[in-house]
Scaffold this active site. Structure first.
Site, PDB file in Angstrom:
ATOM      1  N   CYS A 218       0.820  -1.214   0.000  1.00 43.06           N
ATOM      2  CA  CYS A 218       0.000   0.000   0.000  1.00 43.06           C
ATOM      3  C   CYS A 218       0.857   1.269   0.000  1.00 43.06           C
ATOM      4  O   CYS A 218       0.438   2.308  -0.506  1.00 43.06           O
ATOM      5  CB  CYS A 218      -0.946   0.016   1.198  1.00 43.06           C
ATOM      6  SG  CYS A 218      -2.271  -1.194   1.044  1.00 43.06           S
ATOM      7  N   CYS A 391      14.550  10.134  -5.952  1.00 45.93           N
ATOM      8  CA  CYS A 391      13.187   9.590  -6.014  1.00 45.93           C
ATOM      9  C   CYS A 391      12.632   9.649  -4.594  1.00 45.93           C
ATOM     10  O   CYS A 391      13.109  10.425  -3.778  1.00 45.93           O
ATOM     11  CB  CYS A 391      13.181   8.177  -6.581  1.00 45.93           C
ATOM     12  SG  CYS A 391      14.036   6.995  -5.546  1.00 45.93           S
TER      13      CYS A 391
END
Ligand SMILES: [Zn+2]
Lengths: 438, 101
Positions: A218, A391
């Protein structure tokens, strides 16, 4: 003015008591954490009739012929084990985090940082104090799972990772308990009742674990808050139907929910497999195993860290901060997907998603080349031009560096690419606390 | 000679991300000497639909572990798996299992 100051006084008082409450909850948590788990589950006695309070409380469902007093009485002596999160890691873990709250409705803002099992029990107690709640703030592991599962009538798996799914299913097979399993990711949900009325177990369906690199959690994939809520409600419904004797229709069936289309689908599954390693005719597994080794991944929904580059090809957020402060000419490439850049980004970064880099997208490379050219004008140095890649956590940035290193010089000129370890989340933690953590 | 065949091929549970995020594909399979089965369909998907990283979808001649194949809303195990002979207008779904919560 009087009313205002009265309101201010009350607010201050509420805040004071809330702080007191959360301090008490913290103390309770640390006391309970030291307790031996699974030692005393009170036995639930069969009863001949419902109490006055129970009749009042449940009257709307007691008049349903499918449930009736009989079903309610069965329910009242049934125990359910709810497995939440993935806690097969050796440390005590899984405290309530802010990122849990949008979907995990039993945890409120006030209980951030509290063990999840305790937080859930506290919420449930407020809803219905007649039910006994036993919070286990412990890692479900091959050594504890079977003993625990044996004490319960029905198990609900709400965990968040593959090793725990296998562990819970195997324990249910060995203990002979039905398992109501629900999961959710992005805008989809799935639900199956395993090991029930002769139906298949999780292993019958998935004899081999998925390769770790194909598993999305998730945190990486995202999940719309209400989707696990819907799956959890259906899961509770199936648990209730099994516990009350109505029975579940999801043995050998999978319910698939697509929230985007607003569609539920019922899939007929294979029957129990005679060659299943744990529930088959001659099982090769008679005890629980090492599930993290079996799945090649750890039992947590936290992200794995990649080790693709050498330390010479990486810099820390502190080092990057320093060269930024010193205005060293360079380009910072943010390789996250657009949706994440929309949440937050460093203003001076150049956005080129990893997927475009990997696909050597012409337009993107041209754009990047242009930005490098422009920045190069600030320096007369003829050495390879520094390109830093960032990132979210420092995994994709390593892949991007590899792609950049393999580009021929004619694409971007002579460059030296490095990535920033720990990514933007490390930047937020160590350099700029005002940068959002997501 | 098998006539051209129309199918609805769907991907879900995240498997669609290997197919440009498109879940539903209206597919027409060309004529070929042998009848179309799931084994051939997988080869066709690999050549025609799958754009990147085929190993995240196909391993050997079958789907990778963790992907459930559904033929007309039933587990492919009940239908003969790779050997199932496709019929015109069949619905084939490839669904990646979810583990999150
Ligand atoms: Zn089985």
């Amino acid at each position: 003015a009087m009313a205002l100051s009265e309101a201010a006084r009350l607010r201050a008082e509420i805040e004071r008591r809330e702080q007191e409450l959360s301090a008490l909850q913290g103390q309770l948590a640390s006391v309970l954490a030291k307790e031996e788990p699974g030692s005393e589950l009170p036995t639930l006695q069969a009863r001949a009739s419902l109490s006055l309070a129970e009749i009042l409380r449940y009257s709307r469902q007691l008049v349903l012929p499918e449930l009736g007093v009989r079903g309610q009485l069965r329910l009242s002596r049934c125990s359910v084990l709810v497995v939440e999160g993935g806690t097969a890691v050796p440390v005590m873990e899984k405290d309530v985090e802010m990122s849990n709250l949008h979907r995990q409705v039993l945890h409120g803002e006030a209980r951030e940082g509290l063990p999840k099992a305790l937080s859930a029990a506290a919420s449930l107690r407020q809803l219905n104090s007649a039910v006994q709640y036993v919070p286990y703030h412990l890692a479900l592991s091959p050594s504890t799972a079977l003993e625990l599962v044996r004490q319960y009538d029905v198990v609900a798996d709400c965990s968040d990772n593959v090793p725990t799914r296998y562990l819970v299913s195997d324990a249910c097979v060995l203990a002979g308990k039905p398992l109501v399993s629900a999961s959710a990711l992005r805008l989809e949900g799935q639900l199956v009742v395993y090991n029930y009325q002769g139906g298949p177990c999780y292993r019958c369906l998935f004899p081999k674990p998925p390769p770790p690199e194909t598993v999305t959690n998730c945190a990486d994939g995202g999940v719309l808050g209400v989707v696990p809520g819907i799956m959890g409600c259906i899961q509770a419904l199936e648990v209730l139907k099994i516990a009350s004797g109505i029975g579940s229709g999801f043995s050998q069936f999978m319910l698939m929910f697509d929230a985007l289309e607003g569609r539920f689908r019922n899939i007929k599954l294979r029957p129990k497999k005679s060659d299943c390693a744990i529930c088959g005719d001659s099982p090769t597994m008679t005890s629980l195993q090492d599930y993290e080794a079996f799945c090649g991944s750890s039992a947590t929904d936290k992200c794995r860290s990649l080790h693709l580059l050498t330390s010479k090809e990486r810099i820390s957020v502190e080092e990057y901060k320093k060269l930024w402060d010193e205005q060293v000419p360079h380009i910072l490439v943010d390789v996250r997907p657009q949706v994440e850049v929309d949440i937050c980004s460093l203003a001076h970064s150049v956005h080129v998603p990893l997927s475009k880099l990997e696909g050597q997208n012409e337009e993107c490379l041209k754009y990047l080349g242009k930005r490098i050219c422009k920045e190069k004008q600030r320096t007369s140095s003829k050495t390879a031009f520094p390109v830093y890649v960032i990132c979210k956590l420092g995994n994709d940035s390593q892949k991007a560096v590899r792609v950049l290193q393999e580009l021929p010089d004619k694409e971007l000129g002579s460059i030296v690419a490095k990535d920033i370890q720990g990514g933007l989340m490390a930047w937020a933690r160590k350099i700029d606390p005002s940068f959002p953590q997501y | 000679m098998a006539a051209p065949m129309s199918l609805v091929v769907e991907f879900g549970g995240g498997a669609e991300l290997l197919f440009d995020g498109i879940k539903k594909h209206q597919v027409t399979l060309p004529c070929q000497p042998e009848p179309w089965d799931i084994r051939n369909l997988l080869k066709w998907i690999k050549q025609n639909l799958l754009k990147e990283r085929p190993e995240l979808f196909i391993q050997g001649d079958t789907v990778r572990p963790g992907i459930l194949v559904l033929i007309n809303d039933a587990d492919w195990e009940l239908m003969g798996e790779l050997d199932y002979k496709l019929q015109n207008q069949d619905n084939v779904v490839f669904i990646s299992t979810l583990h999150g919560g």
